[in-house]
Motif scaffolding. Structure first.
Motif, PDB file in Angstrom:
ATOM      1  N   PRO A 161      21.540  -0.188   3.212  1.00  0.00           N
ATOM      2  CA  PRO A 161      20.739   0.989   3.541  1.00  0.00           C
ATOM      3  C   PRO A 161      19.283   0.879   3.105  1.00  0.00           C
ATOM      4  CG  PRO A 161      22.828   1.619   2.528  1.00  0.00           C
ATOM      5  CD  PRO A 161      22.701   0.142   2.382  1.00  0.00           C
ATOM      6  N   ASP A 162      18.988   0.062   2.090  1.00  0.00           N
ATOM      7  CA  ASP A 162      17.619  -0.081   1.600  1.00  0.00           C
ATOM      8  C   ASP A 162      16.851  -1.175   2.335  1.00  0.00           C
ATOM      9  OD1 ASP A 162      17.942   1.930  -0.256  1.00  0.00           O
ATOM     10  OD2 ASP A 162      18.792   0.569  -1.735  1.00  0.00           O
ATOM     11  N   GLN A 163      17.467  -1.770   3.337  1.00  0.00           N
ATOM     12  CA  GLN A 163      16.808  -2.874   4.039  1.00  0.00           C
ATOM     13  C   GLN A 163      15.853  -2.327   5.095  1.00  0.00           C
ATOM     14  OE1 GLN A 163      19.512  -5.789   5.426  1.00  0.00           O
ATOM     15  NE2 GLN A 163      17.956  -7.259   6.003  1.00  0.00           N
ATOM     16  N   TRP A 164      14.769  -1.758   4.657  1.00  0.00           N
ATOM     17  CA  TRP A 164      13.752  -1.238   5.561  1.00  0.00           C
ATOM     18  C   TRP A 164      12.746  -2.332   5.875  1.00  0.00           C
ATOM     19  CZ3 TRP A 164       9.070  -1.665   3.157  1.00  0.00           C
ATOM     20  CH2 TRP A 164       9.066  -1.684   1.767  1.00  0.00           C
ATOM     21  N   VAL A 165      12.080  -2.155   7.000  1.00  0.00           N
ATOM     22  CA  VAL A 165      11.063  -3.115   7.434  1.00  0.00           C
ATOM     23  C   VAL A 165       9.673  -2.538   7.223  1.00  0.00           C
ATOM     24  CG1 VAL A 165      10.149  -4.411   9.397  1.00  0.00           C
ATOM     25  CG2 VAL A 165      12.618  -4.212   9.068  1.00  0.00           C
ATOM     26  N   ALA A 166       9.502  -1.232   7.458  1.00  0.00           N
ATOM     27  CA  ALA A 166       8.199  -0.582   7.306  1.00  0.00           C
ATOM     28  C   ALA A 166       8.363   0.685   6.471  1.00  0.00           C
ATOM     29  CB  ALA A 166       7.603  -0.239   8.666  1.00  0.00           C
ATOM     30  N   ALA A 167       7.432   0.892   5.541  1.00  0.00           N
ATOM     31  CA  ALA A 167       7.424   2.091   4.700  1.00  0.00           C
ATOM     32  C   ALA A 167       6.055   2.752   4.821  1.00  0.00           C
ATOM     33  CB  ALA A 167       7.713   1.752   3.248  1.00  0.00           C
ATOM     34  N   VAL A 168       6.062   4.067   5.035  1.00  0.00           N
ATOM     35  CA  VAL A 168       4.817   4.840   5.116  1.00  0.00           C
ATOM     36  C   VAL A 168       4.756   5.744   3.888  1.00  0.00           C
ATOM     37  CG1 VAL A 168       3.457   6.490   6.449  1.00  0.00           C
ATOM     38  CG2 VAL A 168       4.853   4.795   7.636  1.00  0.00           C
ATOM     39  N   GLN A 169       3.759   5.514   3.029  1.00  0.00           N
ATOM     40  CA  GLN A 169       3.593   6.307   1.806  1.00  0.00           C
ATOM     41  C   GLN A 169       2.509   7.359   2.067  1.00  0.00           C
ATOM     42  OE1 GLN A 169       2.586   3.269  -1.026  1.00  0.00           O
ATOM     43  NE2 GLN A 169       4.700   2.582  -1.282  1.00  0.00           N
ATOM     44  N   LEU A 170       2.961   8.603   2.220  1.00  0.00           N
ATOM     45  CA  LEU A 170       2.058   9.714   2.531  1.00  0.00           C
ATOM     46  C   LEU A 170       1.692  10.425   1.238  1.00  0.00           C
ATOM     47  CD1 LEU A 170       0.941  10.899   5.187  1.00  0.00           C
ATOM     48  CD2 LEU A 170       2.850  12.486   5.201  1.00  0.00           C
ATOM     49  N   ARG A 171       0.394  10.497   0.921  1.00  0.00           N
ATOM     50  CA  ARG A 171      -0.044  11.073  -0.340  1.00  0.00           C
ATOM     51  C   ARG A 171      -1.205  12.040  -0.130  1.00  0.00           C
ATOM     52  NH1 ARG A 171       4.011   9.009  -1.281  1.00  0.00           N
ATOM     53  NH2 ARG A 171       4.582   7.494  -2.886  1.00  0.00           N
ATOM     54  N   GLN A 172      -1.256  13.073  -1.007  1.00  0.00           N
ATOM     55  CA  GLN A 172      -2.408  13.967  -1.100  1.00  0.00           C
ATOM     56  C   GLN A 172      -2.595  14.326  -2.568  1.00  0.00           C
ATOM     57  OE1 GLN A 172      -2.162  17.994   0.473  1.00  0.00           O
ATOM     58  NE2 GLN A 172      -4.296  17.898   1.181  1.00  0.00           N
ATOM     59  N   HIS A 173      -3.769  14.056  -3.102  1.00  0.00           N
ATOM     60  CA  HIS A 173      -4.021  14.235  -4.529  1.00  0.00           C
ATOM     61  C   HIS A 173      -4.522  15.649  -4.802  1.00  0.00           C
ATOM     62  CE1 HIS A 173      -3.225  10.018  -4.971  1.00  0.00           C
ATOM     63  NE2 HIS A 173      -4.183   9.708  -4.122  1.00  0.00           N
ATOM     64  N   VAL A 174      -3.587  16.601  -4.721  1.00  0.00           N
ATOM     65  CA  VAL A 174      -3.868  18.004  -5.034  1.00  0.00           C
ATOM     66  C   VAL A 174      -2.732  18.521  -5.916  1.00  0.00           C
ATOM     67  CG1 VAL A 174      -5.239  18.495  -2.969  1.00  0.00           C
ATOM     68  CG2 VAL A 174      -2.745  18.749  -2.880  1.00  0.00           C
ATOM     69  N   SER A 175      -2.900  19.730  -6.452  1.00  0.00           N
ATOM     70  CA  SER A 175      -1.923  20.278  -7.417  1.00  0.00           C
ATOM     71  C   SER A 175      -0.817  21.091  -6.752  1.00  0.00           C
ATOM     72  CB  SER A 175      -2.653  21.154  -8.440  1.00  0.00           C
ATOM     73  OG  SER A 175      -3.337  22.214  -7.772  1.00  0.00           O
ATOM     74  N   HIS A 176      -0.762  21.133  -5.418  1.00  0.00           N
ATOM     75  CA  HIS A 176       0.278  21.909  -4.728  1.00  0.00           C
ATOM     76  C   HIS A 176       0.820  21.099  -3.556  1.00  0.00           C
ATOM     77  CE1 HIS A 176      -2.506  22.708  -1.393  1.00  0.00           C
ATOM     78  NE2 HIS A 176      -3.431  22.905  -2.326  1.00  0.00           N
ATOM     79  N   ARG A 177       1.904  21.611  -2.924  1.00  0.00           N
ATOM     80  CA  ARG A 177       2.550  20.895  -1.817  1.00  0.00           C
ATOM     81  C   ARG A 177       2.477  21.681  -0.497  1.00  0.00           C
ATOM     82  NH1 ARG A 177       5.534  16.568  -3.486  1.00  0.00           N
ATOM     83  NH2 ARG A 177       6.558  16.503  -1.449  1.00  0.00           N
ATOM     84  N   LYS A 250       7.973  -7.375   5.062  1.00  0.00           N
ATOM     85  CA  LYS A 250       8.082  -5.933   4.826  1.00  0.00           C
ATOM     86  C   LYS A 250       6.676  -5.363   4.860  1.00  0.00           C
ATOM     87  CE  LYS A 250      12.363  -5.065   2.299  1.00  0.00           C
ATOM     88  NZ  LYS A 250      12.954  -4.487   1.080  1.00  0.00           N
ATOM     89  N   TYR A 251       6.495  -4.299   5.650  1.00  0.00           N
ATOM     90  CA  TYR A 251       5.172  -3.714   5.853  1.00  0.00           C
ATOM     91  C   TYR A 251       5.084  -2.378   5.122  1.00  0.00           C
ATOM     92  CZ  TYR A 251       5.061  -7.123   9.646  1.00  0.00           C
ATOM     93  OH  TYR A 251       5.100  -8.271  10.375  1.00  0.00           O
ATOM     94  N   THR A 252       3.972  -2.164   4.447  1.00  0.00           N
ATOM     95  CA  THR A 252       3.743  -0.906   3.738  1.00  0.00           C
ATOM     96  C   THR A 252       2.439  -0.292   4.220  1.00  0.00           C
ATOM     97  OG1 THR A 252       4.858  -1.776   1.778  1.00  0.00           O
ATOM     98  CG2 THR A 252       3.502   0.186   1.477  1.00  0.00           C
ATOM     99  N   PHE A 253       2.515   0.974   4.651  1.00  0.00           N
ATOM    100  CA  PHE A 253       1.337   1.713   5.116  1.00  0.00           C
ATOM    101  C   PHE A 253       1.025   2.802   4.087  1.00  0.00           C
ATOM    102  CE2 PHE A 253       3.462  -0.010   8.785  1.00  0.00           C
ATOM    103  CZ  PHE A 253       2.429  -0.496   9.582  1.00  0.00           C
ATOM    104  N   SER A 254      -0.151   2.743   3.519  1.00  0.00           N
ATOM    105  CA  SER A 254      -0.585   3.750   2.546  1.00  0.00           C
ATOM    106  C   SER A 254      -1.507   4.731   3.262  1.00  0.00           C
ATOM    107  CB  SER A 254      -1.309   3.077   1.378  1.00  0.00           C
ATOM    108  OG  SER A 254      -1.777   4.038   0.468  1.00  0.00           O
ATOM    109  N   VAL A 255      -1.083   5.982   3.350  1.00  0.00           N
ATOM    110  CA  VAL A 255      -1.830   7.019   4.081  1.00  0.00           C
ATOM    111  C   VAL A 255      -2.238   8.111   3.094  1.00  0.00           C
ATOM    112  CG1 VAL A 255      -1.791   8.656   5.996  1.00  0.00           C
ATOM    113  CG2 VAL A 255      -0.488   6.532   6.154  1.00  0.00           C
ATOM    114  N   GLU A 256      -3.532   8.330   2.975  1.00  0.00           N
ATOM    115  CA  GLU A 256      -4.050   9.356   2.067  1.00  0.00           C
ATOM    116  C   GLU A 256      -4.621  10.513   2.873  1.00  0.00           C
ATOM    117  OE1 GLU A 256      -7.396  10.019  -1.476  1.00  0.00           O
ATOM    118  OE2 GLU A 256      -7.092   8.020  -0.596  1.00  0.00           O
ATOM    119  N   ILE A 257      -4.144  11.712   2.589  1.00  0.00           N
ATOM    120  CA  ILE A 257      -4.625  12.920   3.268  1.00  0.00           C
ATOM    121  C   ILE A 257      -5.799  13.491   2.481  1.00  0.00           C
ATOM    122  CG2 ILE A 257      -3.984  15.208   4.127  1.00  0.00           C
ATOM    123  CD1 ILE A 257      -1.076  14.286   4.107  1.00  0.00           C
ATOM    124  N   SER A 258      -6.775  14.005   3.200  1.00  0.00           N
ATOM    125  CA  SER A 258      -7.942  14.617   2.551  1.00  0.00           C
ATOM    126  C   SER A 258      -7.497  15.720   1.587  1.00  0.00           C
ATOM    127  CB  SER A 258      -8.875  15.196   3.613  1.00  0.00           C
ATOM    128  OG  SER A 258      -9.764  16.129   3.043  1.00  0.00           O
TER     129      SER A 258
END
Length: 510
Positions: A161-177, A250-258
């Motif tokens: 189940p952990d054999q992924w090929v691409a991972a997208v890491q979605l991040r926003q550096h704020v104090s709420h969700r 294995k591909y990793t995409f780092s996505v940062e939201i404003s």
């Protein structure tokens, strides 16, 4: 012909009614209308079987995990039982055989079978030219047998189940969700994460795992269309076969939201303010899509900053929605006519306000200018930013000392209305993604519930936010006397639950 007979009847002429002659069938002797074979339909079918040589049993390779079918040579397509797409898929397998036998397909429809029978039956009606040019039409059933075979992606997931090929890491550096609550609804509405094999909630964002690099790229493109983001990608070599020269990465995409969110107060750097036509410097973020909408609350000037422009000269919020303070409006005097900006109405007004927390302690009153003149009346409550008592370390704000207002109102407060409804079920509900929670990403549950409730209240107050997401009717909701829904019923979708319909059908058959 009919025109001439009508004219003859009007003129009084005698006309002989034409009748269609009949002949006897050369096999059984019953009277019939003449045809090229001089045989009735029953005798013609006993002599000629146009379904001879046609395939009546075929195989469909079916993946039981993702409900998809193999389309040779290697592609898989998702099809629902008894759908138009599945019927077309089945007939394409049959078409080559029909053409080789010079048979024309006229009509096709499904024959009902038990879902667990692993059989798909189709009733096919065909035509073919037979003896002396006579055209015979005949129906026959075709049985498609489902052969269970997992597709490549499902077999990979089942093996590990952990054999992924691409991972997208979605991040926003704020104090709420709150941003992620809204993004979650957009992802669900558009099915953007339908190909994700796993979703994991992290401390400052969400991780999406995909079995194919193209799925990860497509997801990153979707996020870029709905939020101002910047991204970068890396790849790591997993294995290499020197004989066939195949590489597995294995591909990793780092996505940062404003970090800029709706209702944030921003002090624009001088360079940015000049590039935007000397707007501000104090502006309010009114909307965030793939661009950021900014409004000057003192002049009603507005502008948009796209993602590239923002990340070129990035800046942070001066105050966020978590720092809103409640004010009571003592007096309002409008100073301009009502204007519409981006579908939202605004009106400049001079207002006298006081902090609710100051009642009974002091007589501090602020005379301010606000863009909410079309909403506020004396006695109303409003939420705003307290610049009079705020402790700010912003270097840009220090340059404008003496020209800073004591308070900036952001929106009208409906706290009394929310308190009356607190604890009561709503007439609508939202769906959510199935997410694992990382141990490091476990946040304070009370804080999460509070932020989600604030997000729900924002949806109730803002029709523009509701327009982009799907709201569903809450079947458990029972309206009481004087209870009015904050969301119109025409905006709600019926949540289809197939299991309930199946239970109802079983009860009817019993």
């Amino acid at each position: 012909m009919f025109g001439s007979s009508g004219m003859a009847q009007e003129s009084g002429m005698f006309m002989v009614n034409q009748t269609i002659g009949s002949v006897l069938c050369c096999k059984c002797g019953i009277p019939m209308q003449p045809n090229a074979a001089n045989m009735c339909v029953k005798c013609l079918r006993s002599e000629v079987d146009i379904t001879e040589g046609l395939l009546k049993r075929l195989v469909l390779v079916h993946c039981p995990e993702c409900e998809s079918y193999l389309q040779p040579p290697r592609s898989w397509v998702k099809l629902q039982l008894e759908s138009k797409e599945l019927l077309t898929f089945c007939l394409k397998k049959l078409q080559k055989n029909l053409n080789s036998n010079k048979v024309r397909l006229v009509h096709a429809e499904f024959i009902w079978t038990e879902p667990h029978s692993r059989r798909v039956k189709v009733k096919v009606k065909v035509q073919k030219e037979v003896l002396n040019g006579a055209i015979l039409e005949q129906s026959y059933p075709v049985e498609y047998v489902q052969q269970e075979h997992m597709c490549e992606s499902c077999s990979r997931v089942q093996a590990n189940p952990d054999q992924w090929v691409a991972a997208v890491q979605l991040r926003q550096h704020v104090s709420h969700r709150r941003t992620f609550f809204y993004l979650e609804q957009l992802i669900l509405k558009h099915g953007a994460a339908a190909t994700a094999i796993r979703i994991k909630q992290m401390e400052q964002g969400i991780d999406f795992f995909f079995s194919n690099r193209s799925h990860g790229v497509k997801f990153v493109e979707f996020i870029g269309k709905v939020a101002p983001v910047r991204s970068r990608h890396d790849k790591q070599l997993v294995s290499h076969d020197p004989k066939s020269n195949n590489y597995n990465y294995k591909y990793t995409f780092s996505v940062e939201i404003s970090p800029i969110c709706r209702e944030d107060l921003i002090c624009l750097p001088p360079r940015v303010a000049v590039s935007l036509g000397n707007i501000g410097p104090l502006v309010i973020c009114t909307k965030v899509t793939n661009s950021i909408a900014l409004l000057d609350p003192f002049t009603l000037r507005h502008c948009f900053i796209d993602a590239d422009q923002y990340w070129r000269t990035s800046f942070k919020s001066l105050l966020t929605s978590r720092q809103l303070v409640e004010y009571i409006v003592l007096d309002v005097e409008t100073v301009s006519s009502e204007v519409t900006i981006g579908g939202t109405k605004y009106r400049l007004a001079d207002a006298q306000v006081a902090r609710v927390s100051d009642f009974g302690k002091n007589d501090t009153i602020f005379n301010i200018k606000t863009h909410l003149g079309h909403l506020l009346n004396p006695g109303d409550y409003a939420l705003g930013y307290d610049l009079y008592g705020a402790n700010s370390n912003d270097m840009e704000l220090d340059k404008y000392k003496g020209h800073i207002p004591e308070a900036i109102l952001i929106k009208k407060s409906y706290e009394e209305k929310h308190q009356k409804k607190r604890g009561k079920p709503r007439s609508w509900k939202l769906k959510s993604l199935e997410m694992e929670v990382d141990d490091k990403g476990r946040v304070d549950q009370d804080k999460m519930v509070s932020e989600y409730e604030q997000f729900i209240q924002d949806l109730e107050e803002n029709p523009e936010m509701r327009f982009n997401i799907s709201l569903y009717r809450n079947k458990e909701y029972k309206p009481s006397d004087g209870d009015e829904s904050s969301v119109p019923l025409e905006e709600l979708l019926a949540d289809l639950d197939l299991s309930e319909h199946e239970d109802e059908e079983d009860n009817m058959t019993e």
